[in-house]
Motif scaffolding. Structure first.
Motif, PDB file in Angstrom:
ATOM      1  N   ASN A 123      22.187  37.199  43.143  1.00  0.00           N
ATOM      2  CA  ASN A 123      21.687  37.927  42.140  1.00  0.00           C
ATOM      3  C   ASN A 123      22.183  39.693  41.918  1.00  0.00           C
ATOM      4  N   SER A 124      22.145  39.701  43.520  1.00  0.00           N
ATOM      5  CA  SER A 124      23.255  41.118  42.874  1.00  0.00           C
ATOM      6  C   SER A 124      24.171  41.494  43.900  1.00  0.00           C
ATOM      7  N   GLY A 125      24.869  42.368  43.984  1.00  0.00           N
ATOM      8  CA  GLY A 125      26.082  42.916  44.727  1.00  0.00           C
ATOM      9  C   GLY A 125      25.449  43.125  46.395  1.00  0.00           C
ATOM     10  N   THR A 126      24.264  43.375  46.593  1.00  0.00           N
ATOM     11  CA  THR A 126      23.216  43.570  47.792  1.00  0.00           C
ATOM     12  C   THR A 126      23.574  42.423  48.327  1.00  0.00           C
ATOM     13  N   GLU A 127      22.194  41.490  47.747  1.00  0.00           N
ATOM     14  CA  GLU A 127      22.858  40.439  48.724  1.00  0.00           C
ATOM     15  C   GLU A 127      24.280  38.891  48.561  1.00  0.00           C
ATOM     16  N   ALA A 128      24.745  39.895  48.538  1.00  0.00           N
ATOM     17  CA  ALA A 128      26.133  39.447  48.378  1.00  0.00           C
ATOM     18  C   ALA A 128      27.185  39.814  49.755  1.00  0.00           C
ATOM     19  N   ILE A 129      26.257  40.572  49.584  1.00  0.00           N
ATOM     20  CA  ILE A 129      26.789  41.521  51.101  1.00  0.00           C
ATOM     21  C   ILE A 129      26.057  40.950  51.738  1.00  0.00           C
ATOM     22  N   ASP A 130      24.651  40.995  51.733  1.00  0.00           N
ATOM     23  CA  ASP A 130      23.888  40.441  53.056  1.00  0.00           C
ATOM     24  C   ASP A 130      25.539  38.636  53.425  1.00  0.00           C
ATOM     25  N   LEU A 131      24.811  37.963  52.411  1.00  0.00           N
ATOM     26  CA  LEU A 131      25.942  36.543  52.039  1.00  0.00           C
ATOM     27  C   LEU A 131      26.862  37.001  52.968  1.00  0.00           C
ATOM     28  N   ALA A 132      27.574  38.043  52.399  1.00  0.00           N
ATOM     29  CA  ALA A 132      29.447  37.875  53.277  1.00  0.00           C
ATOM     30  C   ALA A 132      28.744  38.479  55.305  1.00  0.00           C
ATOM     31  N   LEU A 133      27.928  38.939  55.328  1.00  0.00           N
ATOM     32  CA  LEU A 133      27.708  39.562  56.375  1.00  0.00           C
ATOM     33  C   LEU A 133      27.396  38.390  57.825  1.00  0.00           C
ATOM     34  N   MET A 134      26.199  37.144  57.161  1.00  0.00           N
ATOM     35  CA  MET A 134      26.279  36.391  57.590  1.00  0.00           C
ATOM     36  C   MET A 134      27.183  34.851  57.365  1.00  0.00           C
TER      37      MET A 134
END
Length: 441
Positions: A123-134
Protein backbone atom coordinates in the motif's frame (compact mmCIF):
# COMPACT_ATOMS: atom_id res chain seq x y z
CA UNK A 1 -30.57 10.59 9.73
CA UNK A 2 -30.79 14.32 10.38
CA UNK A 3 -32.09 15.95 7.18
CA UNK A 4 -29.86 18.94 7.85
CA UNK A 5 -26.70 16.82 8.13
CA UNK A 6 -24.16 17.29 5.31
CA UNK A 7 -23.96 14.64 2.59
CA UNK A 8 -20.79 13.17 1.14
CA UNK A 9 -21.06 15.58 -1.77
CA UNK A 10 -20.93 18.60 0.57
CA UNK A 11 -17.47 20.05 1.19
CA UNK A 12 -16.95 23.17 3.27
CA UNK A 13 -14.16 25.12 1.58
CA UNK A 14 -14.03 27.99 4.06
CA UNK A 15 -10.48 28.36 5.36
CA UNK A 16 -11.25 28.54 9.09
CA UNK A 17 -13.67 25.60 8.93
CA UNK A 18 -11.11 23.38 7.18
CA UNK A 19 -8.47 24.13 9.80
CA UNK A 20 -10.87 23.76 12.72
CA UNK A 21 -12.36 20.47 11.49
CA UNK A 22 -8.94 18.92 10.93
CA UNK A 23 -7.67 20.10 14.33
CA UNK A 24 -10.78 18.70 16.00
CA UNK A 25 -10.94 15.29 14.35
CA UNK A 26 -7.37 14.39 13.37
CA UNK A 27 -5.33 12.45 15.92
CA UNK A 28 -2.28 14.23 17.34
CA UNK A 29 0.01 11.94 15.38
CA UNK A 30 -1.51 13.12 12.10
CA UNK A 31 -1.93 16.77 13.04
CA UNK A 32 1.76 17.24 13.75
CA UNK A 33 3.05 17.24 10.16
CA UNK A 34 2.17 20.86 9.23
CA UNK A 35 5.22 22.76 7.95
CA UNK A 36 3.78 26.25 7.40
CA UNK A 37 2.80 28.70 10.12
CA UNK A 38 -0.57 29.04 8.38
CA UNK A 39 -1.71 25.70 6.93
CA UNK A 40 -1.61 25.41 3.14
CA UNK A 41 -5.00 24.26 1.86
CA UNK A 42 -4.98 22.89 -1.67
CA UNK A 43 -8.05 22.68 -3.86
CA UNK A 44 -6.85 21.89 -7.38
CA UNK A 45 -3.81 20.72 -9.30
CA UNK A 46 -2.84 20.64 -12.96
CA UNK A 47 0.53 19.55 -14.26
CA UNK A 48 3.21 21.19 -12.12
CA UNK A 49 0.81 23.74 -10.59
CA UNK A 50 -1.58 23.78 -7.64
CA UNK A 51 -4.18 26.27 -6.43
CA UNK A 52 -5.18 26.91 -2.85
CA UNK A 53 -8.72 27.39 -1.57
CA UNK A 54 -8.51 31.13 -2.27
CA UNK A 55 -7.44 30.63 -5.89
CA UNK A 56 -3.73 31.44 -5.45
CA UNK A 57 -1.54 29.58 -7.95
CA UNK A 58 1.72 27.95 -6.84
CA UNK A 59 4.42 25.95 -8.59
CA UNK A 60 4.53 22.57 -6.89
CA UNK A 61 8.23 21.93 -6.32
CA UNK A 62 7.40 19.18 -3.84
CA UNK A 63 5.17 16.98 -6.01
CA UNK A 64 3.10 16.29 -2.90
CA UNK A 65 6.12 14.64 -1.27
CA UNK A 66 7.21 13.22 -4.65
CA UNK A 67 3.94 11.31 -5.11
CA UNK A 68 2.95 13.32 -8.20
CA UNK A 69 5.43 12.06 -10.77
CA UNK A 70 4.02 12.95 -14.20
CA UNK A 71 1.83 15.89 -13.17
CA UNK A 72 -1.37 16.65 -11.30
CA UNK A 73 -4.54 15.49 -13.04
CA UNK A 74 -2.69 13.98 -16.00
CA UNK A 75 -5.39 12.98 -18.52
CA UNK A 76 -3.85 9.58 -19.24
CA UNK A 77 -3.75 8.67 -15.54
CA UNK A 78 -7.32 9.91 -15.05
CA UNK A 79 -8.54 7.83 -18.00
CA UNK A 80 -6.78 4.68 -16.80
CA UNK A 81 -8.21 5.04 -13.31
CA UNK A 82 -11.73 5.77 -14.56
CA UNK A 83 -11.74 2.74 -16.87
CA UNK A 84 -10.72 0.43 -14.05
CA UNK A 85 -13.04 1.94 -11.42
CA UNK A 86 -15.98 1.46 -13.76
CA UNK A 87 -15.33 -2.28 -14.13
CA UNK A 88 -13.85 -3.44 -10.81
CA UNK A 89 -12.67 -1.21 -7.96
CA UNK A 90 -10.82 -3.85 -6.01
CA UNK A 91 -9.71 -7.45 -6.34
CA UNK A 92 -8.16 -9.06 -3.29
CA UNK A 93 -4.83 -10.78 -3.92
CA UNK A 94 -6.51 -14.11 -3.11
CA UNK A 95 -7.97 -13.85 -6.60
CA UNK A 96 -6.42 -13.07 -9.95
CA UNK A 97 -6.69 -9.94 -12.08
CA UNK A 98 -4.64 -9.17 -15.19
CA UNK A 99 -3.86 -5.49 -14.50
CA UNK A 100 -1.55 -6.00 -11.48
CA UNK A 101 0.12 -8.92 -13.25
CA UNK A 102 0.77 -6.79 -16.34
CA UNK A 103 2.19 -4.02 -14.15
CA UNK A 104 4.45 -6.48 -12.32
CA UNK A 105 5.80 -7.65 -15.67
CA UNK A 106 6.39 -4.07 -16.79
CA UNK A 107 8.18 -3.09 -13.57
CA UNK A 108 10.36 -6.20 -13.76
CA UNK A 109 11.33 -5.17 -17.28
CA UNK A 110 12.84 -1.94 -15.94
CA UNK A 111 15.31 -3.87 -13.77
CA UNK A 112 18.82 -4.95 -14.84
CA UNK A 113 18.81 -7.68 -17.48
CA UNK A 114 20.00 -11.21 -16.83
CA UNK A 115 18.07 -11.71 -13.60
CA UNK A 116 14.65 -13.13 -12.78
CA UNK A 117 12.74 -10.33 -11.02
CA UNK A 118 9.47 -10.66 -9.11
CA UNK A 119 7.15 -8.07 -7.56
CA UNK A 120 5.17 -7.79 -4.33
CA UNK A 121 2.77 -4.82 -4.29
CA UNK A 122 2.13 -2.96 -1.03
CA UNK A 123 0.00 0.00 0.00
CA UNK A 124 2.94 2.35 0.61
CA UNK A 125 6.69 2.75 0.61
CA UNK A 126 6.87 2.31 4.36
CA UNK A 127 5.17 -1.08 4.10
CA UNK A 128 7.52 -1.96 1.27
CA UNK A 129 10.52 -1.20 3.48
CA UNK A 130 9.14 -3.44 6.22
CA UNK A 131 8.64 -6.23 3.70
CA UNK A 132 12.15 -5.78 2.29
CA UNK A 133 13.64 -6.14 5.78
CA UNK A 134 11.59 -9.27 6.43
CA UNK A 135 12.51 -10.68 3.05
CA UNK A 136 16.24 -10.14 3.63
CA UNK A 137 16.16 -11.71 7.08
CA UNK A 138 14.18 -14.68 5.81
CA UNK A 139 16.42 -15.26 2.77
CA UNK A 140 19.72 -15.02 4.65
CA UNK A 141 18.78 -16.38 8.06
CA UNK A 142 20.64 -13.41 9.55
CA UNK A 143 19.20 -10.59 11.67
CA UNK A 144 21.62 -7.66 11.47
CA UNK A 145 20.87 -4.80 9.10
CA UNK A 146 23.09 -1.80 8.37
CA UNK A 147 21.55 1.48 7.24
CA UNK A 148 23.04 4.95 6.84
CA UNK A 149 22.84 7.96 9.07
CA UNK A 150 20.73 10.83 7.73
CA UNK A 151 18.47 8.33 5.97
CA UNK A 152 14.69 8.25 5.81
CA UNK A 153 12.80 5.04 5.10
CA UNK A 154 9.36 5.50 6.65
CA UNK A 155 7.32 5.78 9.81
CA UNK A 156 6.28 2.28 10.95
CA UNK A 157 8.20 0.43 13.67
CA UNK A 158 10.34 -1.30 11.08
CA UNK A 159 10.90 1.66 8.77
CA UNK A 160 11.59 4.03 11.66
CA UNK A 161 14.14 1.59 12.99
CA UNK A 162 16.28 1.97 9.87
CA UNK A 163 15.74 5.74 9.60
CA UNK A 164 18.80 7.72 10.65
CA UNK A 165 17.20 11.11 11.38
CA UNK A 166 16.10 11.91 14.93
CA UNK A 167 13.10 13.97 13.78
CA UNK A 168 11.48 10.83 12.34
CA UNK A 169 12.24 8.44 15.21
CA UNK A 170 9.66 8.30 17.98
CA UNK A 171 10.83 7.74 21.57
CA UNK A 172 9.58 4.16 21.68
CA UNK A 173 11.28 0.80 21.47
CA UNK A 174 12.16 0.13 17.83
CA UNK A 175 13.52 -2.98 16.10
CA UNK A 176 16.81 -4.36 17.31
CA UNK A 177 19.78 -5.60 15.27
CA UNK A 178 19.96 -2.28 13.37
CA UNK A 179 23.25 -0.40 12.98
CA UNK A 180 24.11 2.86 11.23
CA UNK A 181 27.17 3.79 9.19
CA UNK A 182 28.11 7.35 8.28
CA UNK A 183 26.53 8.60 5.07
CA UNK A 184 29.02 9.82 2.42
CA UNK A 185 27.81 13.41 2.60
CA UNK A 186 30.26 15.40 0.51
CA UNK A 187 29.25 18.72 2.08
CA UNK A 188 29.05 18.10 5.83
CA UNK A 189 29.89 14.42 6.22
CA UNK A 190 31.72 13.10 9.27
CA UNK A 191 34.85 12.37 7.22
CA UNK A 192 34.78 15.21 4.70
CA UNK A 193 34.99 14.57 0.99
CA UNK A 194 35.80 11.31 -0.78
CA UNK A 195 34.36 7.85 -0.25
CA UNK A 196 37.17 5.74 1.23
CA UNK A 197 36.66 6.85 4.87
CA UNK A 198 32.93 6.16 4.58
CA UNK A 199 33.52 2.72 3.15
CA UNK A 200 35.91 2.01 6.02
CA UNK A 201 33.27 3.21 8.46
CA UNK A 202 30.83 0.77 6.88
CA UNK A 203 33.35 -2.04 7.45
CA UNK A 204 33.92 -0.90 11.04
CA UNK A 205 30.19 -0.67 11.71
CA UNK A 206 29.76 -4.26 10.60
CA UNK A 207 32.81 -5.40 12.58
CA UNK A 208 31.96 -3.64 15.85
CA UNK A 209 28.16 -3.32 16.02
CA UNK A 210 26.84 -6.51 14.43
CA UNK A 211 27.37 -10.23 14.82
CA UNK A 212 29.47 -10.15 11.67
CA UNK A 213 26.86 -11.72 9.40
CA UNK A 214 24.39 -9.35 7.79
CA UNK A 215 20.85 -9.80 6.57
CA UNK A 216 21.13 -6.64 4.46
CA UNK A 217 22.49 -3.20 3.86
CA UNK A 218 19.90 -0.51 3.06
CA UNK A 219 20.80 2.59 1.04
CA UNK A 220 19.00 5.44 -0.73
CA UNK A 221 20.83 6.32 -3.99
CA UNK A 222 19.93 9.92 -3.12
CA UNK A 223 18.94 10.61 0.47
CA UNK A 224 15.69 12.53 0.16
CA UNK A 225 14.37 13.88 3.46
CA UNK A 226 17.98 14.00 4.63
CA UNK A 227 18.44 17.01 2.35
CA UNK A 228 19.19 15.59 -1.13
CA UNK A 229 22.47 13.78 -0.49
CA UNK A 230 23.49 11.81 -3.62
CA UNK A 231 25.72 8.80 -3.10
CA UNK A 232 29.07 9.79 -4.68
CA UNK A 233 30.26 7.85 -7.74
CA UNK A 234 31.70 4.49 -6.72
CA UNK A 235 30.17 4.40 -3.27
CA UNK A 236 27.22 2.13 -4.05
CA UNK A 237 29.28 -0.42 -5.95
CA UNK A 238 31.94 -0.72 -3.24
CA UNK A 239 29.40 -0.63 -0.40
CA UNK A 240 27.57 -3.50 -2.11
CA UNK A 241 30.79 -5.53 -2.12
CA UNK A 242 31.30 -4.92 1.61
CA UNK A 243 27.70 -5.84 2.44
CA UNK A 244 27.82 -9.01 0.36
CA UNK A 245 31.15 -10.05 1.87
CA UNK A 246 29.34 -10.01 5.23
CA UNK A 247 26.62 -12.27 3.83
CA UNK A 248 24.05 -9.51 3.40
CA UNK A 249 21.66 -8.61 0.62
CA UNK A 250 21.72 -5.17 -0.96
CA UNK A 251 18.48 -3.20 -0.66
CA UNK A 252 18.06 0.12 -2.44
CA UNK A 253 15.30 2.51 -1.43
CA UNK A 254 14.10 4.15 -4.65
CA UNK A 255 10.92 5.59 -3.12
CA UNK A 256 12.17 9.12 -3.79
CA UNK A 257 14.95 8.69 -6.36
CA UNK A 258 13.14 6.29 -8.68
CA UNK A 259 10.99 6.85 -11.75
CA UNK A 260 13.51 9.14 -13.52
CA UNK A 261 13.75 11.66 -10.68
CA UNK A 262 17.52 12.04 -10.99
CA UNK A 263 17.31 12.74 -14.72
CA UNK A 264 19.93 10.08 -15.41
CA UNK A 265 18.12 6.75 -15.41
CA UNK A 266 14.82 5.20 -14.44
CA UNK A 267 16.43 4.14 -11.13
CA UNK A 268 19.01 5.95 -9.06
CA UNK A 269 21.13 2.84 -8.52
CA UNK A 270 21.79 2.57 -12.26
CA UNK A 271 24.20 5.51 -12.13
CA UNK A 272 26.72 3.33 -10.30
CA UNK A 273 26.19 0.26 -12.49
CA UNK A 274 25.12 -1.98 -9.61
CA UNK A 275 22.56 -4.77 -9.42
CA UNK A 276 20.68 -4.75 -6.12
CA UNK A 277 18.98 -7.75 -4.60
CA UNK A 278 15.86 -5.87 -3.51
CA UNK A 279 14.42 -2.58 -4.78
CA UNK A 280 11.81 -0.63 -2.83
CA UNK A 281 9.58 1.83 -4.70
CA UNK A 282 6.46 3.90 -4.05
CA UNK A 283 5.39 7.59 -4.14
CA UNK A 284 5.57 8.47 -7.86
CA UNK A 285 4.69 4.91 -8.86
CA UNK A 286 0.98 5.76 -9.06
CA UNK A 287 1.09 9.54 -9.56
CA UNK A 288 -0.60 10.07 -6.22
CA UNK A 289 -2.71 6.89 -6.14
CA UNK A 290 -1.62 4.89 -3.05
CA UNK A 291 0.76 2.09 -4.06
CA UNK A 292 4.17 0.70 -3.27
CA UNK A 293 6.21 -2.29 -4.38
CA UNK A 294 9.15 -4.49 -3.56
CA UNK A 295 10.93 -5.79 -6.64
CA UNK A 296 13.39 -8.54 -5.84
CA UNK A 297 15.46 -11.23 -7.49
CA UNK A 298 13.31 -14.36 -7.47
CA UNK A 299 15.76 -16.46 -5.47
CA UNK A 300 15.70 -13.79 -2.74
CA UNK A 301 11.90 -13.60 -2.59
CA UNK A 302 11.20 -17.34 -2.88
CA UNK A 303 12.07 -18.34 0.74
CA UNK A 304 9.00 -16.40 1.92
CA UNK A 305 6.70 -18.83 0.10
CA UNK A 306 6.26 -20.89 3.26
CA UNK A 307 3.72 -18.46 4.71
CA UNK A 308 1.47 -16.08 2.84
CA UNK A 309 1.84 -12.35 3.39
CA UNK A 310 -0.47 -9.78 1.88
CA UNK A 311 -1.24 -6.07 1.95
CA UNK A 312 -4.99 -5.50 1.69
CA UNK A 313 -4.91 -2.95 -1.14
CA UNK A 314 -1.39 -3.70 -2.34
CA UNK A 315 -2.24 -5.07 -5.77
CA UNK A 316 -5.36 -2.98 -6.18
CA UNK A 317 -6.19 -2.95 -9.92
CA UNK A 318 -7.10 0.76 -9.93
CA UNK A 319 -3.73 1.71 -8.42
CA UNK A 320 -1.91 -0.66 -10.77
CA UNK A 321 -3.77 0.79 -13.76
CA UNK A 322 -2.46 4.19 -12.69
CA UNK A 323 1.03 2.72 -12.37
CA UNK A 324 0.94 1.28 -15.87
CA UNK A 325 -0.14 4.67 -17.20
CA UNK A 326 2.72 6.37 -15.36
CA UNK A 327 5.27 4.18 -17.15
CA UNK A 328 3.61 4.96 -20.50
CA UNK A 329 3.59 8.72 -19.87
CA UNK A 330 7.25 8.72 -18.83
CA UNK A 331 8.13 7.02 -22.10
CA UNK A 332 5.77 8.90 -24.42
CA UNK A 333 6.64 12.36 -23.08
CA UNK A 334 10.36 11.60 -22.63
CA UNK A 335 10.22 12.84 -19.06
CA UNK A 336 13.65 11.43 -18.26
CA UNK A 337 15.22 13.88 -20.70
CA UNK A 338 13.01 16.66 -19.38
CA UNK A 339 14.17 16.03 -15.81
CA UNK A 340 17.80 16.05 -16.92
CA UNK A 341 17.63 19.20 -19.08
CA UNK A 342 15.25 21.33 -17.02
CA UNK A 343 16.82 20.15 -13.77
CA UNK A 344 20.27 21.21 -14.98
CA UNK A 345 18.96 24.64 -15.99
CA UNK A 346 17.28 25.13 -12.61
CA UNK A 347 20.39 24.01 -10.73
CA UNK A 348 22.45 26.57 -12.65
CA UNK A 349 20.09 29.34 -11.57
CA UNK A 350 20.33 28.15 -7.97
CA UNK A 351 24.12 28.23 -8.20
CA UNK A 352 23.87 31.84 -9.33
CA UNK A 353 21.85 32.58 -6.20
CA UNK A 354 24.63 31.01 -4.16
CA UNK A 355 27.02 33.60 -5.59
CA UNK A 356 24.60 36.32 -4.48
CA UNK A 357 23.70 35.11 -0.97
CA UNK A 358 26.43 34.04 1.52
CA UNK A 359 23.69 32.29 3.51
CA UNK A 360 23.65 29.57 0.86
CA UNK A 361 26.31 27.08 1.84
CA UNK A 362 25.63 24.45 -0.79
CA UNK A 363 23.56 23.81 -3.90
CA UNK A 364 23.41 20.14 -4.83
CA UNK A 365 21.49 17.39 -6.52
CA UNK A 366 20.69 16.22 -10.02
CA UNK A 367 17.66 16.14 -12.24
CA UNK A 368 14.60 17.04 -10.23
CA UNK A 369 16.21 16.24 -6.89
CA UNK A 370 17.73 19.58 -5.90
CA UNK A 371 18.48 21.35 -2.64
CA UNK A 372 19.79 24.58 -1.18
CA UNK A 373 21.46 24.24 2.22
CA UNK A 374 21.52 27.40 4.33
CA UNK A 375 24.29 28.06 6.84
CA UNK A 376 25.27 30.92 9.14
CA UNK A 377 28.88 30.65 8.09
CA UNK A 378 30.32 28.90 5.04
CA UNK A 379 33.46 27.92 6.93
CA UNK A 380 31.89 26.45 10.06
CA UNK A 381 28.76 25.30 8.16
CA UNK A 382 26.63 26.04 11.21
CA UNK A 383 23.04 25.36 10.14
CA UNK A 384 20.89 28.47 9.62
CA UNK A 385 17.73 26.84 10.96
CA UNK A 386 15.88 30.03 11.94
CA UNK A 387 16.67 31.79 8.66
CA UNK A 388 15.54 28.72 6.74
CA UNK A 389 12.19 28.82 8.52
CA UNK A 390 11.70 32.48 7.56
CA UNK A 391 12.68 31.95 3.93
CA UNK A 392 10.55 28.83 3.73
CA UNK A 393 7.47 30.87 4.66
CA UNK A 394 8.39 33.46 2.02
CA UNK A 395 8.63 30.82 -0.73
CA UNK A 396 4.97 30.03 -0.20
CA UNK A 397 4.07 33.75 -0.30
CA UNK A 398 6.00 34.01 -3.56
CA UNK A 399 4.17 31.16 -5.26
CA UNK A 400 6.35 28.12 -4.56
CA UNK A 401 5.72 24.89 -2.68
CA UNK A 402 9.05 23.53 -1.42
CA UNK A 403 10.14 21.34 1.47
CA UNK A 404 12.08 22.26 4.59
CA UNK A 405 14.28 19.21 5.14
CA UNK A 406 17.49 17.86 6.60
CA UNK A 407 18.38 16.84 10.14
CA UNK A 408 18.75 20.51 11.09
CA UNK A 409 15.78 21.72 9.02
CA UNK A 410 18.10 24.04 7.13
CA UNK A 411 17.62 22.64 3.63
CA UNK A 412 15.15 23.87 1.02
CA UNK A 413 14.38 20.77 -1.02
CA UNK A 414 12.96 20.90 -4.57
CA UNK A 415 11.58 17.69 -6.07
CA UNK A 416 8.97 18.76 -8.65
CA UNK A 417 6.87 16.59 -10.95
CA UNK A 418 8.72 15.39 -14.03
CA UNK A 419 6.72 17.80 -16.19
CA UNK A 420 8.22 21.00 -14.75
CA UNK A 421 9.20 22.92 -17.88
CA UNK A 422 11.92 25.27 -19.03
CA UNK A 423 9.28 28.00 -18.98
CA UNK A 424 9.04 27.57 -15.20
CA UNK A 425 12.75 27.97 -14.48
CA UNK A 426 12.78 31.77 -14.53
CA UNK A 427 9.70 31.95 -12.31
CA UNK A 428 11.17 29.53 -9.79
CA UNK A 429 14.54 31.30 -9.71
CA UNK A 430 12.99 34.75 -9.37
CA UNK A 431 10.62 33.62 -6.62
CA UNK A 432 13.47 31.96 -4.76
CA UNK A 433 15.60 35.08 -5.15
CA UNK A 434 12.79 37.23 -3.76
CA UNK A 435 12.19 34.80 -0.90
CA UNK A 436 15.85 34.79 0.11
CA UNK A 437 15.95 38.57 0.06
CA UNK A 438 12.71 39.00 2.01
CA UNK A 439 13.79 36.35 4.50
CA UNK A 440 16.92 38.24 5.41
CA UNK A 441 19.50 36.26 3.48
Amino acid sequence: MDASAPTVSDVDWSTDAIIERRDRYYAASQRAFVPYEKPLILKEGKGQYVWDELGNKLIDLLGMNLCISVGHAHPKIIAAVQRQVETLTHCTTMFHHPVPAHFAEELAATMPKGHDWVVHFTNSGTEAIDLALMMARTATGNADIVALRNSYHGATFGAQSVTGIANFRHPVGLLNHISFAAEPNQYRGAFGEGIDPYLQDLRDTIAYTTGGSLAAGLIEPVQGYGGIIPMPPGYLSQAFEIIREAGGLCIVDEVQSGFCKTGENMWGFESDGVVPDIVVMAKGIGNGIPLGAVVARKEVAEPMAGKFLFHTYGANPVACAAGRAVLEVIEEEDLLTNARVVGAALKQRLLELKDKYPLIGDVRGKGFMLAIELVKDRVTKEPATEATARIFEKTRENGLVVSKSGNYKNVLRMVPPLCLSMDDVDDVAESMDKSLSQGGA
